[in-house]
Motif scaffolding. Structure first.
Motif, mmCIF file in Angstrom:
data_model
loop_
_atom_site.group_PDB
_atom_site.id
_atom_site.type_symbol
_atom_site.label_atom_id
_atom_site.label_comp_id
_atom_site.label_asym_id
_atom_site.label_seq_id
_atom_site.Cartn_x
_atom_site.Cartn_y
_atom_site.Cartn_z
ATOM 1 N N ASN A 124 0.859 -1.182 0.000
ATOM 2 C CA ASN A 124 0.000 0.000 0.000
ATOM 3 C C ASN A 124 0.890 1.226 0.000
ATOM 4 O O ASN A 124 1.364 1.666 1.046
ATOM 5 C CB ASN A 124 -0.928 -0.014 1.210
ATOM 6 N N LYS A 146 4.553 2.223 -9.425
ATOM 7 C CA LYS A 146 3.270 2.036 -10.093
ATOM 8 C C LYS A 146 2.175 1.843 -9.048
ATOM 9 O O LYS A 146 2.268 0.978 -8.184
ATOM 10 C CB LYS A 146 3.325 0.824 -11.024
ATOM 11 N N GLY A 147 1.184 2.637 -9.117
ATOM 12 C CA GLY A 147 0.112 2.566 -8.143
ATOM 13 C C GLY A 147 0.287 3.493 -6.956
ATOM 14 O O GLY A 147 -0.567 3.507 -6.069
ATOM 15 N N CYS A 148 1.378 4.285 -6.947
ATOM 16 C CA CYS A 148 1.568 5.260 -5.874
ATOM 17 C C CYS A 148 0.739 6.500 -6.223
ATOM 18 O O CYS A 148 1.227 7.437 -6.865
ATOM 19 C CB CYS A 148 3.048 5.615 -5.712
ATOM 20 N N GLY A 149 -0.495 6.498 -5.802
ATOM 21 C CA GLY A 149 -1.420 7.541 -6.198
ATOM 22 C C GLY A 149 -1.106 8.910 -5.645
ATOM 23 O O GLY A 149 -1.613 9.909 -6.160
ATOM 24 N N TRP A 168 2.941 2.954 -18.768
ATOM 25 C CA TRP A 168 2.024 3.118 -17.637
ATOM 26 C C TRP A 168 2.381 4.312 -16.749
ATOM 27 O O TRP A 168 1.609 4.671 -15.842
ATOM 28 C CB TRP A 168 1.965 1.848 -16.785
ATOM 29 N N GLY A 172 -0.079 5.321 -13.997
ATOM 30 C CA GLY A 172 0.264 4.655 -12.745
ATOM 31 C C GLY A 172 0.635 5.597 -11.623
ATOM 32 O O GLY A 172 0.553 5.235 -10.444
#
Length: 457
Positions: A124, A146-149, A168, A172
């Protein structure tokens, strides 16, 4: 008896001193911080929220050579980690991303090596700022981001990363505002998906091995069109502010407090080719633009004068040709300019701002340029050369028109000769026109013949 009593007292004093020395040595050994166990004991006392270089004898700008071990993985509540500007070595352990509370991590300017560990599937990411610059990290673009909002700053410059930038990256890390990848070994074309980052204000891809054209999609970078100053630059409740190294007007400078005011693109030192996209001139909020040391061709975009707040422009060491756009004279904030080592020609435009840029070197090695600040006067030959370039294009237009007329004429004749119905219609039309003309000329002939027979008429 008195002498014996004094000797006994002296003996007691010596024994006490010895006991004190032994206890002090034992205490020092128990407080030794070289082992991980002592470090974990400190961690067990209270959950750490911040850890900087001046904690645990890891000082900024010191000479510490301690390796970072897996003991850091136990700091599950750590939010701020700053170990920058040391001599730390080794690789990051695989458990590194177990510190899921991290928001700010700065490992820059050390001697770390190896690849960035992969994050577990359940990771997370809460990172807001990641600084890994100035080390020896290798591998491809780190997929851990990637996915570090919430990631707003990614600085992995001055390392040994290689490969392509993954597409991405445009989706991402949607909150990305600063992307600094300079001085690595990245290859391939620059992905146009970067233009999907709505908050991107600083893009530094200099000194890599990128090829191909500059993506036209960069003209859609909304944060560079109309910059919105809402970037606090620091974490909530923290004294840490985002800082970044920027090559500004030819000098490397560290920006921190006024970083939110900076917008710019640096693609210098690559192998980019083709023309400078006209769409780049849509980025009216740019403060600096550096496209030097590439293989860019064609001319400088005519609408470059629309970059109203541009302060630094470097297009040197390319293959640019043609004239310098007159619109550049309206760039009132322009204070640093370099157009040297190209194939530009014609008279250098004059204007209130360009007249202040009186260093001849910024136009050097452009054999066709003339006028101040160069010592090359614009003679008739120079103006004639410009006119000749215009006339050449006009001549080609004339040639094309004449060729079209000739081709159309012979095409029409060929169709008349090859299609009987068309041929008969044309001949009948010609006969009819001839008959009408003859009828109109008959009264004139009668009048002339009558005039000859009667000279008194």
């Amino acid at each position: 008896m008195a002498e014996h009593a004094q000797g006994f007292r002296a003996l007691l004093i010596c024994l006490c001193l010895c006991l004190l020395l032994l206890s002090a040595e034992h205490l020092a050994m128990s407080m030794d911080l070289d082992d991980d166990d002592s470090f974990s004991d400190e961690v067990a006392v209270a959950p750490a929220r911040r850890l900087s270089g001046d904690s645990f004898n890891v000082l900024n700008t010191n000479t510490s050579s301690n390796k970072s071990g897996s003991v850091f993985c136990r700091l599950l509540s750590l939010e701020v980690l700053d170990l920058s500007n040391n001599l730390l070595t080794g690789e990051l352990p695989d458990c590194w991303w177990e510190m899921q509370a991290l928001q700010f991590m700065d490992l820059s300017n050390n001697s770390f090596s190896g690849e960035i560990p992969e994050a577990p599937p359940s990771h997370n990411c809460r990172l807001e700022s990641l600084h890994l610059a100035g080390n020896g990290f290798t591998g491809v673009f780190p997929s851990v981001v990637k996915g570090c909002g919430s990631l707003a700053t990614l600085d992995i410059g001055n390392n040994q990363f290689f490969g392509r930038i993954p597409p991405w990256v445009g989706s991402g890390v949607p909150a990305l505002k600063i992307l600094r990848l300079r001085s690595n070994n990245f290859t391939g074309e620059i992905p146009p998906e970067i233009s999907q980052l709505p908050h991107l204000q600083l893009l530094d891809l200099a000194n890599n091995n990128f090829t191909g054209p500059i993506p036209r999609e960069f003209g859609k970078l909304s944060a560079m069109k109309n910059p919105i100053i809402n970037y606090t630059g620091s974490l909530t409740g923290s004294n840490y502010q985002v800082r970044i190294d920027i090559i500004w007007k030819g000098q490397e400078m560290i920006y921190q407090k006024i970083l939110q005011l900076m917008t710019g693109i640096d693609l210098s030192g690559n192998s980019l080719s083709q023309c400078i996209p006209e769409e780049l001139t849509n980025l009216e909020g740019l403060r600096f633009l550096n496209l030097s040391r590439n293989n860019l061709s064609c001319g400088i975009p005519e609408s470059i004068g629309s970059l109203n707040v541009l302060e630094s422009l470097d297009l040197s060491l390319n293959e640019l040709s043609g004239a310098i756009p007159v619109g550049m004279s309206s760039m009132v904030f322009l204070s640093t300019l370099n157009l040297s080592n190209n194939h530009l020609s014609g008279k250098i435009p004059t204007g209130s701002q360009l007249q202040t840029l009186n260093d001849p070197s910024i136009y050097s090695n452009n054999p066709g340029l003339c006028g101040p600040p160069l010592d090359i006067p614009c003679t008739n030959a120079s103006t004639a050369l410009n006119k000749k370039n215009g006339k050449d294009s006009d001549q080609w237009l004339y040639y094309c028109v004449i060729a079209g007329i000739v081709f159309g004429f012979w095409l029409w004749c060929g169709m008349i000769l090859s299609i009987p119905k068309w041929r008969h219609s044309v001949f009948f039309f010609v006969d009819a026109m001839q008959h009408k003309v003859m009828l109109k000329l008959q009264p004139i002939d009668q009048y002339l013949s009558k005039e000859k027979s009667d000279p008194f008429l």
